[in-house]
Design an enzyme around this catalytic site. Structure first.
Site, PDB file in Angstrom:
ATOM      1  N   TYR A  59      28.980  16.333  41.032  1.00 21.97           N
ATOM      2  CA  TYR A  59      30.081  16.446  40.071  1.00 21.97           C
ATOM      3  C   TYR A  59      29.664  15.943  38.693  1.00 21.97           C
ATOM      4  O   TYR A  59      29.085  14.862  38.549  1.00 21.97           O
ATOM      5  CB  TYR A  59      31.310  15.643  40.529  1.00 21.97           C
ATOM      6  CG  TYR A  59      32.376  15.567  39.452  1.00 21.97           C
ATOM      7  CD1 TYR A  59      33.173  16.666  39.177  1.00 21.97           C
ATOM      8  CD2 TYR A  59      32.551  14.414  38.691  1.00 21.97           C
ATOM      9  CE1 TYR A  59      34.127  16.628  38.177  1.00 21.97           C
ATOM     10  CE2 TYR A  59      33.495  14.352  37.682  1.00 21.97           C
ATOM     11  CZ  TYR A  59      34.283  15.466  37.424  1.00 21.97           C
ATOM     12  OH  TYR A  59      35.219  15.420  36.412  1.00 21.97           O
ATOM     13  N   HIS A  89      35.916  16.918  24.230  1.00 21.58           N
ATOM     14  CA  HIS A  89      36.702  15.713  24.444  1.00 21.58           C
ATOM     15  C   HIS A  89      36.946  14.913  23.166  1.00 21.58           C
ATOM     16  O   HIS A  89      37.691  13.932  23.180  1.00 21.58           O
ATOM     17  CB  HIS A  89      36.022  14.820  25.496  1.00 21.58           C
ATOM     18  CG  HIS A  89      36.227  15.308  26.896  1.00 21.58           C
ATOM     19  ND1 HIS A  89      35.812  16.552  27.325  1.00 21.58           N
ATOM     20  CD2 HIS A  89      36.823  14.733  27.977  1.00 21.58           C
ATOM     21  CE1 HIS A  89      36.129  16.724  28.592  1.00 21.58           C
ATOM     22  NE2 HIS A  89      36.747  15.632  29.017  1.00 21.58           N
ATOM     23  N   ASN A 201      33.241   8.440  30.244  1.00 22.06           N
ATOM     24  CA  ASN A 201      34.019   7.968  31.382  1.00 22.06           C
ATOM     25  C   ASN A 201      33.935   6.449  31.446  1.00 22.06           C
ATOM     26  O   ASN A 201      32.852   5.887  31.473  1.00 22.06           O
ATOM     27  CB  ASN A 201      33.446   8.570  32.678  1.00 22.06           C
ATOM     28  CG  ASN A 201      34.538   8.959  33.639  1.00 22.06           C
ATOM     29  OD1 ASN A 201      35.475   8.199  33.841  1.00 22.06           O
ATOM     30  ND2 ASN A 201      34.406  10.134  34.239  1.00 22.06           N
ATOM     31  N   TYR A 285      67.004 -25.980  23.767  1.00 20.12           N
ATOM     32  CA  TYR A 285      65.892 -25.511  24.596  1.00 20.12           C
ATOM     33  C   TYR A 285      64.648 -25.161  23.774  1.00 20.12           C
ATOM     34  O   TYR A 285      63.516 -25.381  24.228  1.00 20.12           O
ATOM     35  CB  TYR A 285      66.301 -24.262  25.380  1.00 20.12           C
ATOM     36  CG  TYR A 285      67.289 -24.493  26.495  1.00 20.12           C
ATOM     37  CD1 TYR A 285      67.778 -25.759  26.796  1.00 20.12           C
ATOM     38  CD2 TYR A 285      67.741 -23.422  27.260  1.00 20.12           C
ATOM     39  CE1 TYR A 285      68.680 -25.957  27.813  1.00 20.12           C
ATOM     40  CE2 TYR A 285      68.641 -23.608  28.293  1.00 20.12           C
ATOM     41  CZ  TYR A 285      69.117 -24.892  28.561  1.00 20.12           C
ATOM     42  OH  TYR A 285      70.014 -25.074  29.576  1.00 20.12           O
ATOM     43  N   ARG A 288      63.070 -28.539  23.342  1.00 23.81           N
ATOM     44  CA  ARG A 288      62.844 -29.319  24.547  1.00 23.81           C
ATOM     45  C   ARG A 288      61.969 -28.582  25.568  1.00 23.81           C
ATOM     46  O   ARG A 288      61.208 -29.201  26.310  1.00 23.81           O
ATOM     47  CB  ARG A 288      64.203 -29.644  25.177  1.00 23.81           C
ATOM     48  CG  ARG A 288      64.114 -30.559  26.365  1.00 23.81           C
ATOM     49  CD  ARG A 288      65.446 -30.956  26.988  1.00 23.81           C
ATOM     50  NE  ARG A 288      66.625 -30.312  26.497  1.00 23.81           N
ATOM     51  CZ  ARG A 288      67.625 -29.881  27.264  1.00 23.81           C
ATOM     52  NH1 ARG A 288      67.536 -30.015  28.578  1.00 23.81           N
ATOM     53  NH2 ARG A 288      68.700 -29.331  26.751  1.00 23.81           N
ATOM     54  N   PHE A 334      37.357   4.566  37.024  1.00 26.64           N
ATOM     55  CA  PHE A 334      37.757   4.843  35.644  1.00 26.64           C
ATOM     56  C   PHE A 334      39.242   4.569  35.399  1.00 26.64           C
ATOM     57  O   PHE A 334      39.697   4.561  34.262  1.00 26.64           O
ATOM     58  CB  PHE A 334      37.481   6.311  35.309  1.00 26.64           C
ATOM     59  CG  PHE A 334      38.036   7.254  36.354  1.00 26.64           C
ATOM     60  CD1 PHE A 334      39.393   7.490  36.459  1.00 26.64           C
ATOM     61  CD2 PHE A 334      37.191   7.875  37.255  1.00 26.64           C
ATOM     62  CE1 PHE A 334      39.908   8.341  37.430  1.00 26.64           C
ATOM     63  CE2 PHE A 334      37.695   8.726  38.236  1.00 26.64           C
ATOM     64  CZ  PHE A 334      39.060   8.953  38.324  1.00 26.64           C
ATOM     65  N   GLU A 419      44.256  15.105  37.614  1.00 23.97           N
ATOM     66  CA  GLU A 419      44.389  13.701  37.225  1.00 23.97           C
ATOM     67  C   GLU A 419      45.890  13.403  37.139  1.00 23.97           C
ATOM     68  O   GLU A 419      46.491  13.408  36.070  1.00 23.97           O
ATOM     69  CB  GLU A 419      43.655  13.470  35.906  1.00 23.97           C
ATOM     70  CG  GLU A 419      42.157  13.753  36.062  1.00 23.97           C
ATOM     71  CD  GLU A 419      41.423  13.996  34.757  1.00 23.97           C
ATOM     72  OE1 GLU A 419      42.052  13.864  33.689  1.00 23.97           O
ATOM     73  OE2 GLU A 419      40.224  14.341  34.808  1.00 23.97           O
TER      74      GLU A 419
END
Length: 521
Positions: A59, A89, A201, A285, A288, A334, A419
């Site tokens: 792959y 990409h 990746n 608060y 404190r 990934f 995906e």
């Protein structure tokens, strides 16, 4: 690591420590890689080479990507496959990430590839190392990653510089990739099998974004502890809530640590001595409960630091090359879910730091509680004092409440449903920077308020450490409480906070063994 002017860090099998990661983000350092890692890289590259010689289907090496994984690619097209992968990409949008973040991301990619489980050649690691050490950091688009299958779009920006496409930071300026290659006298890099895929990746962008936000949040936490201690002094609050016995009974680690800092900041205060015995039963608060709230924030930050330090040294691409067995195996490293969770936890801490700070600002504005002039101005009515500065703080706190919504609970399928579950870690980490910026403004407003308030307490000195910070910050503000433009003062104080010049007072006055010097520096 050497102690000379240019810090030197050697990458080994141990990876980088949190201290070294912080150093890479804040300063210019030189990286080198141990001979053992070079051997590991070469062994993993040989596994890929052998797979190609034997005609195996692997792959991302001789197949398409994502939902196109079943398409076999001819051997004479493999170089083109990797080149096309990078180009296709490079689809990120938005402004480039800051230079310091891009530097950190490049270092993280070098760490990941040098581990020897990605199948890339040593020459690729060497090229990235040379880019880093020469000060060329590929510009990364800020938007376009869903945090699985890795930070694809911004990491394609990183890879693009090697093939002459894109831009890089260099000494604060942006150069084209062609200019970078020309200055280095490099030819276009010819990507080998799997090298394009290994470059894009991984979780390095989301991890780098989260780490850099953590480093800012450290300084924010320290500065807000300082401003909170000043607020106690400004309203003559009780020191009792910071006593060691109270913290030990709660058992929470962060609470105990934070209380140490408060006690040391307040130790020796003449203001405190001036109202003993005190007829106040309990403070609100926001005064404190500071050890509890800020301690819980510290615990969240420590957990995030632990997760992110592991992630920074992890191998997160796919498929993974196992030199010990000669296998190339597909997995899901990934997927940046650990980073997303860590970032969401950091978001809660940052939001709460600003929230409790704003409540103390509100107390200082309220004459009925503080006993100080309304809005910390001597001639109120004619002058409005810090009324609208508090409004600004309230606006920023509200904005952070929206930004603190967890990003990790969202997912959107991509790549034709191949995906189908993603982490959203990159946005989870990126939004932290806006949150830290907002919170730093709030703390700046609290510092402005407490310094103005302390002018009205001029009959007595506070502690030595708080006097030090007062003297450090006073030159940046107008002590005369008459109305004037406040934006520049708030901006100056915010910059000092994020530069670590407020939190540093903790380092200057705290030398006890319980103090974690790796934090807040």
């Amino acid at each position: 690591m050497a102690s000379n002017d240019l810090s030197k860090i050697e990458l080994t099998e141990k990876g980088l420590s949190l201290y070294e990661l912080r150093l890479i983000y804040h300063k210019i350092v030189s990286l080198s890689i141990s001979s053992e890692l070079k051997i590991a890289v070469e062994k993993s590259a040989e596994v890929i080479a052998e797979a190609m010689r034997s005609g195996k289907t692997v792959y991302g090496v001789n197949t398409g990507f994502g939902s196109l994984a079943n398409k076999r690619i001819e051997s004479d097209k493999l170089a083109e496959l990797q080149l096309n992968l990078i180009r296709s990409h490079k689809a990120g949008v938005g402004p480039y990430l800051d230079e310091e973040i891009c530097r950190l991301v490049l270092a993280l990619k070098i760490v990941a590839l040098s581990a020897g489980y990605s199948g890339v050649r040593w020459v690729l690691v060497e090229k990235l190392l040379m880019l880093f050490n020469q000060g060329y950091y590929p510009c990364l688009h800020s938007k376009g990653s869903v945090g699985a299958s890795g930070d694809l779009a911004p990491l394609a920006d990183l890879a693009g510089v090697l093939i002459g496409e894109g831009h890089a930071w260099f000494k604060g300026k942006i150069l084209s990739a062609q200019e970078v290659l020309s200055q280095l006298k490099w030819n276009l890099y010819a990507l080998g099998p799997k090298e394009g895929l290994s470059l894009i990746n991984g979780t390095q962008v989301s991890t780098g974004l989260a780490l850099s936000a953590l480093f800012k949040a450290e300084r924010l936490l320290g500065a807000t502890i300082v401003s909170g201690a000043l607020a106690v002094e400004a309203v003559k609050g009780s020191h009792t809530p910071f006593r060691v016995e109270i913290q030990r009974l709660r058992r929470q680690i962060g609470q105990q640590q934070v209380a140490v800092w408060y006690r040391d900041l307040l130790e020796g205060s003449q203001i405190h001595a001036s109202h003993q015995p005190c007829d106040k039963v309990q403070d609100p608060y926001s005064l404190r409960c500071q050890p509890v709230v800020m301690g819980a924030c510290l615990d969240q930050m420590q957990h995030a630091a632990d997760v992110l330090c592991l992630e920074a040294n992890a191998v997160t691409d796919n498929p993974l090359v196992i030199p010990e067995t000669g296998e190339v195996v597909s997995g899901g490293n990934f997927h940046a879910e650990p980073v997303a969770f860590a970032a969401d936890g950091l978001a809660l801490a940052i939001a709460e730091i600003a929230s409790i700070s704003e409540r103390r600002i509100a107390l200082l504005m309220d004459v009925h509680f503080s006993g100080l002039p309304p809005f910390l101005v001597a001639n109120s009515g004619l002058h409005s004092g810090l009324m609208i500065a508090h409004v600004t703080a309230a606006a920023l706190v509200s904005e952070n409440k929206c930004l603190s919504h967890p990003a990790s609970v969202d997912s959107i399928p991509t790549s034709a449903n191949q995906e189908d579950h993603v982490s959203m870690a990159t946005f989870a980490a990126r939004r932290l920077h806006d949150m830290v910026e907002n919170a730093a403004y709030v703390t700046a407003i609290e510092l402005l308020s407490t310094i103005r308030a302390m002018v009205f307490q001029s009959s007595f000195r506070t502690s030595d450490s708080l006097e030090t910070i007062l003297q450090r910050l006073k030159p940046f503000i107008q002590l005369d409480s008459a109305d004037h433009v406040l934006s520049d003062e708030i901006e100056a104080l915010k910059q000092l906070i994020l530069q670590g010049k407020v939190a540093s007072v903790l380092l200057e006055f705290q030398e006890k063994p319980s103090f974690k010097k790796d934090c807040l520096c």
